[in-house]
Design a protein around this motif. Structure first.
Motif, PDB file in Angstrom:
ATOM      1  N   ALA A   1       0.829  -1.200   0.000  1.00 46.27           N
ATOM      2  CA  ALA A   1       0.000   0.000   0.000  1.00 46.27           C
ATOM      3  C   ALA A   1       0.867   1.255   0.000  1.00 46.27           C
ATOM      4  N   VAL A   2       1.915   1.252   0.819  1.00 49.30           N
ATOM      5  CA  VAL A   2       2.815   2.397   0.866  1.00 49.30           C
ATOM      6  C   VAL A   2       3.531   2.566  -0.468  1.00 49.30           C
ATOM      7  N   ALA A   3       4.041   1.471  -1.017  1.00 46.27           N
ATOM      8  CA  ALA A   3       4.760   1.529  -2.293  1.00 46.27           C
ATOM      9  C   ALA A   3       3.858   2.043  -3.411  1.00 46.27           C
ATOM     10  N   LYS A   4       2.605   1.576  -3.426  1.00 44.31           N
ATOM     11  CA  LYS A   4       1.669   1.993  -4.476  1.00 44.31           C
ATOM     12  C   LYS A   4       1.316   3.467  -4.308  1.00 44.31           C
ATOM     13  N   ALA A   5       1.124   3.906  -3.057  1.00 40.07           N
ATOM     14  CA  ALA A   5       0.786   5.304  -2.802  1.00 40.07           C
ATOM     15  C   ALA A   5       1.929   6.230  -3.226  1.00 40.07           C
ATOM     16  N   ILE A   6       3.175   5.791  -2.991  1.00 39.49           N
ATOM     17  CA  ILE A   6       4.334   6.581  -3.429  1.00 39.49           C
ATOM     18  C   ILE A   6       4.393   6.623  -4.948  1.00 39.49           C
ATOM     19  N   ALA A   7       4.160   5.474  -5.586  1.00 38.24           N
ATOM     20  CA  ALA A   7       4.206   5.404  -7.052  1.00 38.24           C
ATOM     21  C   ALA A   7       3.135   6.286  -7.690  1.00 38.24           C
ATOM     22  N   LEU A   8       1.979   6.397  -7.037  1.00 44.89           N
ATOM     23  CA  LEU A   8       0.884   7.207  -7.567  1.00 44.89           C
ATOM     24  C   LEU A   8       1.028   8.683  -7.232  1.00 44.89           C
ATOM     25  N   GLY A   9       2.002   9.004  -6.364  1.00 40.46           N
ATOM     26  CA  GLY A   9       2.236  10.396  -6.014  1.00 40.46           C
ATOM     27  C   GLY A   9       1.492  10.891  -4.799  1.00 40.46           C
ATOM     28  N   PHE A  10       0.802   9.989  -4.083  1.00 46.79           N
ATOM     29  CA  PHE A  10       0.094  10.403  -2.872  1.00 46.79           C
ATOM     30  C   PHE A  10       1.054  10.603  -1.702  1.00 46.79           C
ATOM     31  N   LEU A  11       2.140   9.837  -1.673  1.00 45.23           N
ATOM     32  CA  LEU A  11       3.126   9.928  -0.604  1.00 45.23           C
ATOM     33  C   LEU A  11       4.487  10.234  -1.193  1.00 45.23           C
ATOM     34  N   ARG A  12       5.325  10.846  -0.366  1.00 48.80           N
ATOM     35  CA  ARG A  12       6.732  10.980  -0.726  1.00 48.80           C
ATOM     36  C   ARG A  12       7.492   9.776  -0.205  1.00 48.80           C
ATOM     37  N   ALA A  13       8.653   9.573  -0.765  1.00 46.63           N
ATOM     38  CA  ALA A  13       9.497   8.492  -0.270  1.00 46.63           C
ATOM     39  C   ALA A  13       9.913   8.779   1.158  1.00 46.63           C
ATOM     40  N   GLN A  14      10.344   7.756   1.871  1.00 43.51           N
ATOM     41  CA  GLN A  14      10.708   7.863   3.285  1.00 43.51           C
ATOM     42  C   GLN A  14      11.614   9.048   3.553  1.00 43.51           C
ATOM     43  N   GLY A  15      11.184   9.919   4.466  1.00 47.32           N
ATOM     44  CA  GLY A  15      12.029  11.004   4.928  1.00 47.32           C
ATOM     45  C   GLY A  15      12.065  12.243   4.059  1.00 47.32           C
ATOM     46  N   ALA A  16      11.487  12.205   2.867  1.00 41.82           N
ATOM     47  CA  ALA A  16      11.615  13.352   1.965  1.00 41.82           C
ATOM     48  C   ALA A  16      10.959  14.593   2.525  1.00 41.82           C
TER      49      ALA A  16
END
Length: 265
Positions: free
Chosen positions: A239-254
């Motif tokens: 879920a986290v990986a998909k959310a980052i790929a879709l642009g909803f989340l930034r990568a860890q720490g960004a």
């Protein structure tokens, strides 16, 4: 003596420079430089806590600090939606509509002096703005302020707040576009589901997320389950990986690296 309800020529000059400089603010580091540059002439401070509401009314909190003592834990406690400092100040502000000025030695019922000291804020000058429906549109809280907490400071807050919120909204909108917002499936996951996934990304358990957000663990599990179902994934990590790929989340720490820009020692 000058009129206490009017700006002096010098103050007008500072304000003009602040407003002109705001037009060049497009990115987060521009905003930091603006806040810790021109704005310092009227409100010298070390910590700015601010937020604007998105189209759904969900409040997006930000921090811009040059204070090494104000840590992640302090920030999370300040913005906690249940008993956080911002929540309490917003409620008080709604009752009066005037800037809330809490000086370093101020200690009325409620123990503000001890609370601000515990959060490494020392003092706080807070002001908000509402939508026409009465909901909070945005806020700004300046801490470790180095001018008297008087009517002059309240006037500066009243004048600067609309420009500060508009400028912050522009920065966040530019970030959303830069993160590939146009590629996201519109409305796929809600702001609250994004918030839960953000804490999952940061390694928090459901119990910890519930405590941070002031929710029940069942509610956190439901938000996570709904997000996973919408993105068609089976695990929290997916879920986290998909959310980052879709642009909803930034990568860890960004986000932390961009939001806290401390001077190098």
């Amino acid at each position: 003596m000058h009129n206490p309800h009017e700006l002096t020529d010098e103050e007008c000059g500072h304000l003009a420079r602040i407003l002109l400089a705001s037009r060049r603010v497009r990115l987060r580091h521009h905003f930091f430089s603006w806040v810790h540059g021109p704005i310092q002439a009227l409100i010298p401070h070390e910590i700015l806590l601010c937020g604007v509401a998105d189209e759904s009314g969900y409040l997006l909190h930000e921090r811009f600090t040059a204070c090494r003592y104000f840590k992640d834990d302090h920030y999370h406690r300040v913005i906690h939606p249940g008993d956080g400092l911002i929540q309490q100040l917003a409620q008080e502000w709604h009752g009066h509509g005037e800037p809330r000025l809490i000086a370093a030695l101020h200690d009325e019922a409620g123990g503000w002096h001890a609370r601000l000291g515990d959060l490494e804020l020392k003092n706080l000058a807070f002001h908000g703005m509402s939508w026409i429906n009465g909901q909070l549109k945005g806020y700004a809280g300046f801490s470790r302020v180095r001018v008297p907490f008087d009517n002059r400071l309240a006037m500066y807050l009243d004048i600067l707040l609309p420009h500060l919120l508009v400028t912050l909204a522009r920065v966040l909108a530019n970030e959303a576009r830069a993160d590939g917002d146009s590629k996201r499936p519109a409305g796929l996951i809600t702001p609250r589901e994004v918030e839960v996934l953000t804490w999952v990304r940061d390694g928090k358990t459901n119990d910890e997320i519930a405590d941070i957000l002031g929710l029940s663990m069942l509610t956190v599990k439901n938000h996570l389950r709904h997000a996973m179902k919408k993105m068609v994934v089976r695990t929290r990590g997916q879920a986290v990986a998909k959310a980052i790929a879709l642009g909803f989340l930034r990568a860890q720490g960004a986000q932390e690296k961009e939001a806290i820009l401390e001077p190098q020692t």
